[in-house]
Design a protein around this motif. Structure first.
Motif, mmCIF file in Angstrom:
data_model
loop_
_atom_site.group_PDB
_atom_site.id
_atom_site.type_symbol
_atom_site.label_atom_id
_atom_site.label_comp_id
_atom_site.label_asym_id
_atom_site.label_seq_id
_atom_site.Cartn_x
_atom_site.Cartn_y
_atom_site.Cartn_z
ATOM 1 N N LEU A 1 -5.148 -22.111 3.105
ATOM 2 C CA LEU A 1 -6.258 -22.293 3.681
ATOM 3 C C LEU A 1 -6.793 -23.756 3.580
ATOM 4 O O LEU A 1 -6.687 -24.234 2.521
ATOM 5 C CB LEU A 1 -7.360 -21.273 3.078
ATOM 6 N N MET A 2 -7.759 -23.914 4.296
ATOM 7 C CA MET A 2 -8.467 -25.507 4.500
ATOM 8 C C MET A 2 -9.861 -25.078 4.463
ATOM 9 O O MET A 2 -10.565 -24.183 5.212
ATOM 10 C CB MET A 2 -7.939 -25.997 5.664
ATOM 11 N N ALA A 3 -10.362 -25.936 3.473
ATOM 12 C CA ALA A 3 -12.056 -25.651 3.379
ATOM 13 C C ALA A 3 -12.786 -26.468 4.564
ATOM 14 O O ALA A 3 -12.214 -27.548 4.984
ATOM 15 C CB ALA A 3 -12.608 -26.395 2.278
ATOM 16 N N PHE B 1 -13.603 -21.130 4.944
ATOM 17 C CA PHE B 1 -12.189 -21.595 5.177
ATOM 18 C C PHE B 1 -11.673 -21.258 6.276
ATOM 19 O O PHE B 1 -12.019 -20.422 7.341
ATOM 20 C CB PHE B 1 -11.435 -21.100 3.997
ATOM 21 N N ARG B 2 -10.615 -21.965 6.784
ATOM 22 C CA ARG B 2 -9.603 -21.487 7.758
ATOM 23 C C ARG B 2 -8.281 -21.604 7.609
ATOM 24 O O ARG B 2 -7.980 -22.214 6.687
ATOM 25 C CB ARG B 2 -10.026 -22.261 9.244
ATOM 26 N N PHE B 3 -7.239 -21.058 8.272
ATOM 27 C CA PHE B 3 -5.880 -21.093 7.936
ATOM 28 C C PHE B 3 -5.660 -22.332 8.402
ATOM 29 O O PHE B 3 -6.134 -23.044 9.384
ATOM 30 C CB PHE B 3 -5.246 -20.047 8.904
ATOM 31 N N GLY C 1 -8.872 -20.424 15.028
ATOM 32 C CA GLY C 1 -9.680 -19.408 15.414
ATOM 33 C C GLY C 1 -10.082 -18.195 14.723
ATOM 34 O O GLY C 1 -10.769 -17.356 15.204
ATOM 35 N N ILE C 2 -9.813 -18.464 13.426
ATOM 36 C CA ILE C 2 -10.352 -17.521 12.413
ATOM 37 C C ILE C 2 -10.998 -18.128 11.022
ATOM 38 O O ILE C 2 -10.504 -19.137 10.678
ATOM 39 C CB ILE C 2 -9.225 -16.654 11.750
ATOM 40 N N THR C 3 -12.256 -17.662 10.767
ATOM 41 C CA THR C 3 -12.810 -18.231 9.580
ATOM 42 C C THR C 3 -13.020 -17.204 8.537
ATOM 43 O O THR C 3 -13.028 -15.998 8.961
ATOM 44 C CB THR C 3 -14.192 -18.786 9.941
ATOM 45 N N LEU C 4 -12.845 -17.711 7.140
ATOM 46 C CA LEU C 4 -13.052 -16.753 6.262
ATOM 47 C C LEU C 4 -14.191 -17.223 5.442
ATOM 48 O O LEU C 4 -13.968 -18.489 4.806
ATOM 49 C CB LEU C 4 -11.861 -16.595 5.370
#
Length: 198
Positions: free
Chosen positions: A153-155, A161-163, A168-171
């Motif tokens: 993941l990237m901050a 974070f996102r893949f 298109g997805i955030t965590l």
């Protein structure tokens, strides 16, 4: 099928570059990339086909400098896609591609202190969807459960974070006091709040 001259004639006569086939729901760009028909990819990009960020990531994932250059030459790659591509390239140790991305203006992703990342490690489960596990390795946060293999993941900031491999997805981790209680998964209009299990 890679017949660039035929594709050019069709595009010049107004063929829709965004049309999707009825079986796979894939675009001409998807097929051109999948089959390494770079001359067709170039034509589609020149005619304004969407997906330049996908072209970039496809080139980075497959270590194909020519595909990366095709995407960068459009001048339409979004800054966050450049950063994600650089993060993936740095993770894969593909220095020539990293150099291309830096010359195009890519900046390294934000770094979050390993101690903070460690507070996010653990298992999470929502009312729907899979159980996921976050872990920290070599100063990077990974998630397992959404895909067959753990994904780096990237901050985007200290809690979001996102893949690296796809967008298109955030965590986003939710912290109450000093304890991480939930993680919010967001993709488009879909939001799933996942509770921490441990």
């Amino acid at each position: 099928r890679g017949h660039a001259e035929v594709a050019k004639v069709l595009l010049d006569r107004g063929a829709d570059v965004q049309v999707k086939d009825t079986f796979y729901n894939a675009t001409a760009m998807t097929w051109a990339l999948e089959n390494n028909h770079l001359s067709v990819v170039r034509l589609l990009l020149d005619k304004g086909a969407e997906g330049v960020d996908d072209v970039l990531m496809s080139g980075v994932r497959q270590s194909k400098e020519e595909v990366v250059k095709l995407a960068l030459d459009t001048g339409k790659v979004k800054p966050d896609a450049l950063t994600a591509a650089l993060a993936f390239s740095m993770n894969a140790n593909t220095a020539p591609i990293s150099d291309l991305l830096k010359k195009a203006g890519a900046t390294p992703p934000m770094e979050v202190d390993a101690a903070i990342l460690q507070t996010y490690a653990g298992k999470y489960k929502g009312e729907t969807g899979p159980e996921v596990t976050f872990s920290v390795k070599d100063g990077k946060l990974f998630v397992a459960g959404f895909t067959p293999q753990p994904q780096p993941l990237m901050a985007l900031d200290k809690t979001t974070f996102r893949f690296i491999a796809f967008g298109g997805i955030t965590l986003a981790f939710n912290v109450e006091g000093e304890k991480v209680t939930t993680m919010t998964f967001k993709q488009g209009t879909t939001t799933n709040v996942m509770k921490r299990l441990d």
